[in-house]
Design an enzyme around this catalytic site. Structure first.
Site, PDB file in Angstrom:
ATOM      1  N   GLU A 130      36.052  33.688  48.621  1.00 46.06           N
ATOM      2  CA  GLU A 130      35.283  34.933  48.606  1.00 46.06           C
ATOM      3  C   GLU A 130      34.001  34.850  49.420  1.00 46.06           C
ATOM      4  O   GLU A 130      33.620  35.807  50.087  1.00 46.06           O
ATOM      5  CB  GLU A 130      34.942  35.316  47.165  1.00 46.06           C
ATOM      6  N   GLU A 131      33.324  33.703  49.397  1.00 47.41           N
ATOM      7  CA  GLU A 131      31.983  33.635  49.963  1.00 47.41           C
ATOM      8  C   GLU A 131      31.819  32.636  51.111  1.00 47.41           C
ATOM      9  O   GLU A 131      30.871  32.753  51.883  1.00 47.41           O
ATOM     10  CB  GLU A 131      30.959  33.289  48.864  1.00 47.41           C
TER      11      GLU A 131
ATOM     12  N   SER B 201      29.492  48.688  47.307  1.00 49.33           N
ATOM     13  CA  SER B 201      29.278  47.287  46.989  1.00 49.33           C
ATOM     14  C   SER B 201      27.766  47.013  46.970  1.00 49.33           C
ATOM     15  O   SER B 201      27.071  47.585  46.132  1.00 49.33           O
ATOM     16  CB  SER B 201      30.024  46.388  47.985  1.00 49.33           C
TER      17      SER B 201
ATOM     18  N   ASP C 257      38.711  46.104  39.620  1.00 42.02           N
ATOM     19  CA  ASP C 257      37.898  45.352  40.579  1.00 42.02           C
ATOM     20  C   ASP C 257      37.785  43.894  40.146  1.00 42.02           C
ATOM     21  O   ASP C 257      37.339  43.591  39.043  1.00 42.02           O
ATOM     22  CB  ASP C 257      36.513  45.992  40.687  1.00 42.02           C
TER      23      ASP C 257
ATOM     24  N   HIS D  26      38.289  46.257  44.347  1.00 38.16           N
ATOM     25  CA  HIS D  26      37.052  46.564  45.068  1.00 38.16           C
ATOM     26  C   HIS D  26      37.331  47.424  46.294  1.00 38.16           C
ATOM     27  O   HIS D  26      36.420  48.021  46.859  1.00 38.16           O
ATOM     28  CB  HIS D  26      36.376  45.253  45.479  1.00 38.16           C
TER      29      HIS D  26
END
Length: 746
Positions: free
Chosen positions: A211-212, A611, A686, A718
């Site tokens: 994800e990051e 977001s 989400d 999301h």
């Protein structure tokens, strides 16, 4: 953190002239551009090919091409550079089973930002150039250039992270939390141990890595296929978020391991083993186990494994040199944050070269630049008040590297080359007026370039190493046959400009005006993202959505605040331990500028964001009641204690050590201060900004008797998008604006 709407840009102290469309008589009358048409097929952007690659011998160009009848479905196409002929190599509908993907694969696609796509989303050339590995509907196929397709797997389970080994002799994938390997065409077998603990996985990237950190795999083949580096992670200690995927006809409940800020991360380990799982050794990653492993690479000759190790605070990044036979490691490079109140931005802009030097990207001088790391010390190859964005190729024999960057201005990205032995000898290879992206073949002989401008939808072409175009991949000319042709007559080109932040920093804005009558004032649709990362204002094609909004009589406006990237350390740094502060004030400066314009209705400035942008809407309404006419908050983070470790702690530290910063950044304590009309939108399934963020702000506003509206989407994550859902979302937004008087003049 996800950014949903993209945009286009350029600025100066005064608005700049915009390019003008060439139009023929067939385009003189414009059709109505509805939200339904914006999201229908064929795409108004024209063809949108993905993942263009050259075959190992350079003869074939392959890419994923979407269909005119279904913009989200992709098939594999091949272009024979000798014959000049295109052919469909794999028809995803004919070959695919249409079987529902496993939950694991669905979540991986969400992490890779391809959750909405159908058909073929990835592929890999075999090293002999005779075939292509194609994952489709949870199984694997090997497509030959003669049209023959061999099915490699046929199971109910999905094969995750499929790959051909470097020589092409083996196929590998993850199934049932284990890594499987087999010779191509033969049965595969698991090579990692059975784990009784269902929270232990081999060969996958843990949640925050996907994800990051931009790392989507958990294993790496050596160049000679003799060894494989394999990640093992245990997320038993990671907290559980019970995610109710609320759908239209029922609810599925998932216990998702989600490491919120300040909580335990997964325990990540790294092993090296033979292709059959033998001779397994554990890599020495150091005594501290609360770390991140953002990147793993093999040396070109396979003799050494390089591992990047980042501390939990994300202020130090070490490069480890690992002996693949023993797992023993040595630190060969340490990168520290540029300042005490900054962080390490991860990058793929590095290459381990055959002469044992390292081409490395660093922000150590305040801007992201390339350095050649040698035994005698680092040599800076690029410098100045601009950033290198992406390293795209290196020709070691010619001692030359190619990259994209902002040397010619923050609003355009160009392709450049630099000689490794002549620091500063930078050559721009692309023409002005466009924003570019590029990749290269492995030998750095051929460029695959894509570009767009505010008046030209995305184009792509093959170029030589000097940037000279050899042939179009997709010219995407805006002629009478283009899907966007019926709407060209009403297309409004953007204008760009700058304002000053409170500290004098120059902030770039973009504006698209509707067809306006003198003396009348118009409402503003003020879009924002605002968080660290995406630059939204730049000179590229921003798509038909903005034009559809402008066609309704609204002014489109956006501004890049401090904290966003591509402007250097000093521009990003003010967000450190201060989310919801400086970026809110910069967006306020944009609104105050708008109110000075005689064609803007100062009482009709509406803000919208998704977001981080949804979070921004809440903070802006709380900070400045009455400044905005209405706000739309999509999938907002409302309380940073609910978001993941790697993203949140990079900027905010931990709730335990920096509690005051978290309290100030939260959208919950001041929920009662919202007095302007508010619409909250959220997908009820989400998995990124979990739905609890929405329920927290909803409950707080209800308890404070604060009126607001909301639109929830059952079954959506999301990414609330689709041919029918997207028009529903935007029609909902504009009904909300109209009901609150944010309308164009009569």
């Amino acid at each position: 953190m996800r950014h949903v709407i993209t945009a286009a840009i350029l600025l100066a102290a005064a608005p700049l002239a915009a390019p003008v469309f060439a139009q023929d008589s067939a385009m003189s009358q414009s059709a109505d551009l509805t939200f339904e048409r914006v999201f229908a097929s064929p795409s108004l952007d024209g063809p949108s090919p993905r993942q263009a690659k050259l075959s190992p011998d350079g003869r074939y160009l392959t890419l994923l091409r979407n269909r005119e009848t279904d913009r989200e479905r992709y098939d594999l196409w091949a272009y024979d550079r000798e014959s000049g002929e295109w052919s469909m190599l794999v028809d995803s509908e004919k070959l695919g089973s249409g079987r529902e993907l496993s939950e694991d694969e669905k979540m991986q696609r969400e992490r890779a930002r391809v959750g909405s796509l159908k058909g073929i989303i990835a592929y890999q050339w075999a090293s002999d150039g005779k075939g292509v590995l194609v994952p489709l509907d949870g199984d694997l196929y090997l497509a030959r250039l003669d049209g023959d397709v061999v099915r490699l797997t046929d199971t109910e389970e999905s094969e995750l992270n499929p790959a051909l080994s470097e020589t092409g002799a083996f196929v590998s994938f993850v199934r049932d939390r284990r890594l499987w390997v087999g010779e191509v065409g033969e049965e595969s077998a698991p090579i990692t141990p059975v784990e009784a603990n269902e929270n232990v996985r081999w060969g996958e990237a843990e949640f925050v890595a996907q994800e990051e950190m931009g790392r989507l795999t958990g294993y790496w083949w050596s160049p000679d296929d003799k060894r494989i580096a394999v990640e093992r992670f245990d997320e038993s200690m990671v907290g559980v978020v019970t995610r109710a995927a609320i759908g239209a006809t029922g609810t599925k409940v998932f216990d998702q391991r989600y490491p919120v800020a300040g909580s335990a991360n997964a325990l990540v380990e790294l092993f090296v083993m033979d292709p059959d799982g033998g001779n397994r050794v554990k890599v020495d990653l150091g005594e501290e186990t609360d770390i991140y492993i953002p990147r793993v690479d093999w040396a070109p000759d396979g003799s050494v494994l390089f591992v990047q190790r980042q501390n939990r605070e994300q202020t130090v990044l070490d490069v480890l040199r690992v002996d693949p036979a023993t797992g023993e490691s040595t630190v060969i490079l340490t990168e520290e944050a540029a300042t005490d109140d900054y962080w390490i931005n991860l990058s793929d802009n590095y290459r381990f070269l055959k002469d044992r030097t390292l081409l490395w990207w660093s922000e150590s001088d305040g801007f992201g630049h390339l350095y050649l790391r040698t035994t005698k010390g680092p040599i800076q190859l690029t410098e100045g008040d601009w950033v290198v964005q992406k390293l795209i190729g290196v020709d070691e024999a010619r001692r030359r590297a190619w990259f994209t960057g902002k040397r010619d201005g923050v609003l355009e990205t160009h392709v450049y080359a630099v000689d490794l032995d002549r620091p500063g000898s930078i050559e721009r290879l692309t023409e002005p007026g466009y924003t570019y992206d590029a990749s290269m073949d492995g030998k750095a002989q051929t460029l695959l370039i894509s570009r767009s401008s505010p008046t030209q939808p995305p184009q792509s072409y093959i170029a030589d190493a000097q940037g000279n175009r050899l042939t179009w991949i997709e010219e995407n000319a805006l002629d009478a046959g283009h899907p966007y042709a019926p709407y060209l007559a009403s297309h409004r080109a953007p204008e760009f400009g700058t304002i000053r932040a409170e500290d004098g920093t120059e902030l770039y804005w973009k504006m698209i005006k509707p067809d306006m009558e003198p003396g009348k004032r118009y409402p503003v649709y003020f879009y924002h993202y605002g968080g660290p990362g995406p630059q939204t204002v730049q000179k590229d094609w921003s798509g038909p959505l903005e034009q559809a909004i402008v066609d309704r009589g609204y002014i489109w406006f956006e501004l890049d605040n401090r904290g966003s990237n591509n402007r250097g350390v000093a521009f990003e740094q003010p967000i450190y331990r201060a989310m919801g502060g400086v970026e809110v004030r910069d967006q306020k400066a944009g609104a105050e500028y708008l109110k000075t314009l005689d064609f803007v209705d100062p009482d009709k400035i509406a803000i919208d964001g998704w977001s981080y942008g949804g979070y921004m809407t809440l903070k802006q309404l709380q900070a400045d009641p009455g400044l905005y006419a209405a706000g739309i908050s999509g999938a907002p983070v409302t309380k940073w204690e609910l978001y993941d470790t790697h993203y949140t702690e990079r900027y905010m530290g931990t709730p335990q050590a920096d509690g005051a910063a978290y309290e100030a950044a939260s959208a919950i304590p001041n929920a009662a201060k919202i007095s302007d009309p508010l619409l909250i939108i959220h997908g009820m399934a989400d998995d990124n900004v979990v739905f609890e963020n929405a329920t927290e702000i909803i409950a707080a506003m209800q308890e404070a008797n604060v009126p607001f509206e909301m639109m929830l989407y059952p079954g959506y994550t999301h990414r609330v998008s689709g041919e029918n859902i997207s028009p529903h979302r935007y029609n909902t937004v504009f009904r909300f604006l109209e009901s609150n008087g944010v309308t164009p003049p009569e």
